[in-house]
Enzyme design. Structure first.
Site, PDB file in Angstrom:
ATOM      1  N   ASP A  98       0.907  -0.902   0.093  1.00  0.00           N
ATOM      2  CA  ASP A  98       0.570  -0.491   0.407  1.00  0.00           C
ATOM      3  C   ASP A  98       0.955   1.256  -0.184  1.00  0.00           C
ATOM      4  O   ASP A  98       2.094   1.092   0.958  1.00  0.00           O
ATOM      5  CB  ASP A  98      -0.410   0.006   0.684  1.00  0.00           C
ATOM      6  CG  ASP A  98      -2.451   0.123   0.643  1.00  0.00           C
ATOM      7  OD1 ASP A  98      -2.171   1.476   0.462  1.00  0.00           O
ATOM      8  OD2 ASP A  98      -3.883  -0.683   1.669  1.00  0.00           O
ATOM      9  N   ASP A 200      -2.930   4.640  -2.610  1.00  0.00           N
ATOM     10  CA  ASP A 200      -4.254   4.901  -1.126  1.00  0.00           C
ATOM     11  C   ASP A 200      -3.850   6.679  -1.827  1.00  0.00           C
ATOM     12  O   ASP A 200      -3.219   7.600  -1.771  1.00  0.00           O
ATOM     13  CB  ASP A 200      -3.256   5.531   0.533  1.00  0.00           C
ATOM     14  CG  ASP A 200      -3.857   5.580   1.241  1.00  0.00           C
ATOM     15  OD1 ASP A 200      -4.749   5.140   1.673  1.00  0.00           O
ATOM     16  OD2 ASP A 200      -4.564   6.555   2.087  1.00  0.00           O
ATOM     17  N   GLU A 254      -6.449   4.272  -5.762  1.00  0.00           N
ATOM     18  CA  GLU A 254      -7.685   4.357  -5.338  1.00  0.00           C
ATOM     19  C   GLU A 254      -8.180   5.596  -5.265  1.00  0.00           C
ATOM     20  O   GLU A 254      -7.203   6.646  -5.015  1.00  0.00           O
ATOM     21  CB  GLU A 254      -7.501   4.596  -3.550  1.00  0.00           C
ATOM     22  CG  GLU A 254      -9.048   4.623  -3.555  1.00  0.00           C
ATOM     23  CD  GLU A 254      -8.986   4.833  -1.378  1.00  0.00           C
ATOM     24  OE1 GLU A 254      -9.568   4.885  -0.322  1.00  0.00           O
ATOM     25  OE2 GLU A 254      -7.758   5.066  -1.008  1.00  0.00           O
ATOM     26  N   HIS A 327     -11.259  -3.279   3.686  1.00  0.00           N
ATOM     27  CA  HIS A 327     -10.768  -2.502   4.763  1.00  0.00           C
ATOM     28  C   HIS A 327     -12.123  -1.645   4.930  1.00  0.00           C
ATOM     29  O   HIS A 327     -11.841  -0.886   6.322  1.00  0.00           O
ATOM     30  CB  HIS A 327      -9.697  -2.211   4.785  1.00  0.00           C
ATOM     31  CG  HIS A 327      -9.293  -1.228   4.357  1.00  0.00           C
ATOM     32  ND1 HIS A 327      -8.695  -1.459   2.936  1.00  0.00           N
ATOM     33  CD2 HIS A 327      -8.140   0.104   5.130  1.00  0.00           C
ATOM     34  CE1 HIS A 327      -8.116  -0.582   2.718  1.00  0.00           C
ATOM     35  NE2 HIS A 327      -7.820   0.230   3.721  1.00  0.00           N
ATOM     36  N   ASP A 328     -11.981  -0.617   4.117  1.00  0.00           N
ATOM     37  CA  ASP A 328     -12.669   0.647   4.697  1.00  0.00           C
ATOM     38  C   ASP A 328     -14.812   0.341   3.754  1.00  0.00           C
ATOM     39  O   ASP A 328     -15.279   0.973   4.657  1.00  0.00           O
ATOM     40  CB  ASP A 328     -12.840   2.070   3.427  1.00  0.00           C
ATOM     41  CG  ASP A 328     -11.220   2.455   3.947  1.00  0.00           C
ATOM     42  OD1 ASP A 328     -10.938   2.227   4.695  1.00  0.00           O
ATOM     43  OD2 ASP A 328     -10.956   2.942   2.324  1.00  0.00           O
TER      44      ASP A 328
END
Ligand code: TEU
Ligand code: CA
Length: 559
Positions: A98, A200, A254, A327-328
Site C-alpha cells: 500500500d 492510497d 484508489e 477494509h473501508d
C-alpha cells in the site's frame, strides 16, 4: 511476465492487523500471513495486496506512516517482509504494497523537522498557512475524518493542512524535493521485489485553493475536502514516469472523485495507473458530504446502473479494480442483501455478479467465506477513528444516541476489520491472545475450516470462479470481452453479457426473493457457474429461482 499481466490477475487483500496472529499478542502480523500462504495459493489468487505494514503510530492502523522503509514492530521486521516476498513468489503470488503518499504520520521525521521551526529546511514539505485576522484557519474545509483540515501548531504559530486525521499531515506535492523523495522510495520498494502498489487516496494530492471557502455541506459551515482537483494530472504523470516507470508495475489507484468518464485517461493505454478503485457502486447509500447519517435509499437498479456506467468506460479502454469489499467498507452480504436472506446462496450471487465483469477481480479477506457485519454493544467496542467521528457528527446534527449508533453499526469500517474467521476455536482461530478488535459472534458457523469441508460452500465457489478467470480457456475472453447490459423489465434482475469474437457469456442474477423469468436475445448454451444446480431455460426464456445467479455461454454471435 508479459506487459499488462495484471489484467489477468486475481487479487486478494489482506488487512494485516486482522488476518492471522503469529505470536499470540492479539494483533495480526507477517508471521501469521506466512503461515497462511498455502491457503491463499489454494484459493488460486496470484496477487496479494497488503494494507500498510510500515512503521506507524497506528492512529489509522498503518495509513499513518512514520517510516516508509521500515516494518512496524508489531507486524514483524524487514527480514520477515523479504521472506514473505520470497515465499509468496514460490507459490506464484506477487506482492502489492500500500503506497500512502498523500500524507505521512505526524511522527514521520520529515514532519518532525518541518514543524521544528518556520525556517526549517523541510518547512515546505508540508502545507503551512497563517491564521486569518480573527485567528481562524484560511478556509472552511472539513477533513474526511471530521473537524477542520487545518490544525494549529502552537510552537510555530501556523496551521498545517490534513485531508484525513490531524495525525496525518498532507505532504506538499508542489515541492520538487517531496516528489523526488516519494519516487525514490517507490523505486526502493520495487527493488525489494514487489510487483507494485495499491495507491492510497491518491486523488487528494492536489489541494483545493487555500484562501477560499467552499459552499457549506454541514450546519457548522464546513465543506468536506474534495479530491481530484484541476492540475493533478501533471503530478500523476510524473509519478508514473519517475516512480513506477514500467507498465509491468501493477498500480491500483484508489481514486475517489474520478468520474467514470475519466477512467480511460486515468487507467487506459498510457494512463497514469494500471487500474482504478472506483466508488460509485459502494457510495450508493451516502451523499457527497460523506456523512453516514445522511443516508439515502437505493435499489438494485441503482447498483446495476453504477456498474454499467463504469463498465462502458472500461470497454472504451479504461481498466477497473472489481470489488465489493475492502477494509473501508461494510461487508457485502450485509450491505447488498436483506438481513433475512444473507447466506451461502446470496454470497454466491454477489460473487457471480462481479467476478465476470471486465477488470481485475479483488477478494477481501473473509469475503470468500461470507463474513458479515459485526454487532457491537457500545461505541467503546469500536476502534476506527472515522466511526467515532461519524457518531459524534450524527449526534451533533440531532440524531439520538441509538439512531447515531445504528448509523455507525451499519457503515463502520470495523465491520470489515474484525478478525479473520479461520475455525470454530477461540477468537475464530485468529489468535491465542485477546484480539485487538472483538471477533464477530458468528465464528462457530462462518469459518474457513468448516467451509473447506463443505464442497457447496462459498469458499469452494470462489475457488471455482478464480480458476475460471485464470484458466487458458477463459482468460482472453474475460479480459477482452465487451460488456453489454441486457435490459430487463424486472427491476431486481441484473443481466449482462461479455461478448468476445463470435462468442458471448451471459450472467443473470435475481436480486429478489421471488422466482423470475427473464427473456434473452437468444437461447443459452452451457452453464459455466452458478448458485443452483442445472440451468432452467426454455428457448430464450431463463427461469431464475429466488436469488439465483448463473453464468452461461450464449447467445452465440452478435445480438
Ligand atoms: O481511504 C481514503 C478514503 O478515506 C476515501 O475512500 C474516503 O472514504 C472517500 O474519499 C470519502 O469520499 C484510504 C484508506 O483506504 C483508508 O483506510 C485510510 O484511512 C485513508 O485512505 C487515509 O489514509
Ligand atoms: Ca501478533
Amino acid at each position: 511476465m508479459t506487459s499488462q499481466w495484471w489484467k489477468d490477475a486475481v487479487v486478494y487483500q489482506v488487512y494485516p492487523r486482522s488476518f492471522a496472529d503469529g505470536n499470540g499478542d492479539g494483533i495480526g502480523d507477517l508471521a501469521g500471513i506466512l503461515e497462511r500462504l498455502d491457503y491463499l495459493q489454494n484459493l488460486g489468487i496470484n496477487v496479494l495486496w497488503l494494507s500498510p505494514v510500515y512503521a506507524s503510530p497506528m492512529k489509522d492502523n498503518g495509513y499513518d506512516i512514520s517510516d516508509y522503509r521500515a516494518i512496524a514492530a508489531e507486524f514483524g521486521s524487514m527480514e520477515e517482509m523479504q521472506k514473505l516476498i520470497k515465499e509468496a513468489d514460490k507459490r506464484g503470488i506477487s506482492i502489492l504494497m500500500d503506497l500512502v503518499v498523500n500524507h505521512t504520520s505526524d511522527q514521520h521525521a520529515w514532519f518532525q523537522e518541518s514543524c521544528s521551526s518556520r525556517t526549517s529546511a523541510k518547512r515546505n514539505w508540508y502545507i503551512w498557512e497563517d491564521a486569518d485576522e480573527t485567528g481562524a484557519p484560511p478556509n472552511n474545509l472539513r477533513s474526511i475524518f471530521g473537524g477542520s483540515c487545518w490544525e494549529w501548531d502552537e510552537n510555530t504559530g501556523q496551521y498545517y493542512f490534513h485531508s484525513f486525521a490531524k495525525e496525518q499531515p498532507d505532504l506538499n506535492w508542489e515541492n520538487d524535493e517531496v516528489r523526488e523523495a516519494v519516487y525514490d522510495m517507490i523505486r526502493w520498494w520495487l527493488d525489494q521485489g514487489i510487483a507494485g502498489f495499491r495507491v492510497d487516496a491518491i486523488t487528494f494530492i492536489k489541494k483545493p485553493e487555500v484562501h477560499k471557502d467552499q459552499p457549506a455541506d454541514a450546519s457548522d459551515g464546513t465543506s468536506v475536502v474534495k479530491p481530484n482537483q484541476p492540475g493533478i494530472n501533471a503530478f500523476l504523470k510524473e509519478m508514473k514516469e519517475k516512480g513506477f516507470q514500467s507498465e509491468e508495475v501493477m498500480t491500483v489507484a484508489e481514486a475517489p472523485g474520478v468520474a467514470p468518464e475519466e477512467l480511460p485517461a486515468f487507467a487506459g493505454e498510457n494512463g497514469f495507473f494500471s487500474m482504478l478503485i472506483e466508488f460509485d457502486h459502494v457510495d450508493l447509500d451516502i451523499t457527497p458530504s460523506g456523512r453516514w447519517f445522511e443516508s439515502v435509499g437505493w435499489t438494485t437498479a441503482d447498483f446495476r446502473r453504477a456498474i454499467t456506467r463504469s463498465q462502458q468506460k472500461v470497454n472504451e479502454g479504461g481498466w477497473s479494480a472489481l470489488y465489493l469489499e475492502n477494509h473501508d467498507q461494510p461487508r457485502s452480504l450485509s450491505r447488498y442483501i436483506p438481513e433475512a436472506d444473507q447466506g451461502t446462496k446470496t454470497a454466491k450471487l454477489l460473487a457471480t455478479v462481479y467476478f465476470f465483469l471486465r477488470g481485475t477481480p479483488f477478494i477481501y479477506q473473509g469475503q470468500e467465506i461470507g463474513m458479515q457485519n459485526v454487532t457491537y454493544a457500545s461505541l467503546s467496542d469500536y476502534d476506527d477513528l472515522s466511526t467515532i467521528d461519524q457518531y459524534h457528527a450524527a449526534r451533533q446534527e440531532g440524531l439520538s444516541e441509538s439512531e447515531a449508533f445504528a448509523v455507525v453499526s451499519r457503515r463502520s469500517r470495523d465491520n470489515a476489520r474484525t478478525p479473520m474467521q479461520w475455525s470454530a476455536e477461540k477468537n475464530g482461530g485468529f489468535s491465542e491472545g485477546e484480539p485487538w478488535l472483538k471477533s464477530n459472534t458468528n465464528t462457530a458457523v462462518v469459518n474457513v475450516e468448516k467451509a473447506e469441508k463443505d464442497t457447496d460452500s462459498i469458499l469452494h465457489y470462489y475457488r471455482s470462479l478464480v480458476t475460471i478467470r485464470r484458466s487458458e480457456a477463459w482468460k482472453d475472453w474475460l479480459r477482452d470481452g465487451i460488456y453489454e447490459e441486457v435490459e430487463q423489465v424486472h427491476p431486481d434482475v441484473f443481466v449482462y453479457r461479455r461478448v468476445y469474437k463470435e462468442k458471448a457469456l451471459t450472467v443473470a442474477a435475481n436480486f429478489s426473493r421471488h422466482p423470475v423469468t427473464v427473456e434473452l436475445p437468444a437461447p443459452l448454451e452451457e452453464k459455466v457457474a452458478g448458485n443452483e444446480t442445472g440451468l432452467h431455460a426454455e428457448g430464450t426464456l431463463l427461469h431464475l429461482t429466488p436469488y439465483e445467479a448463473v453464468a452461461a455461454t450464449g447467445p452465440e454471435g452478435g445480438k
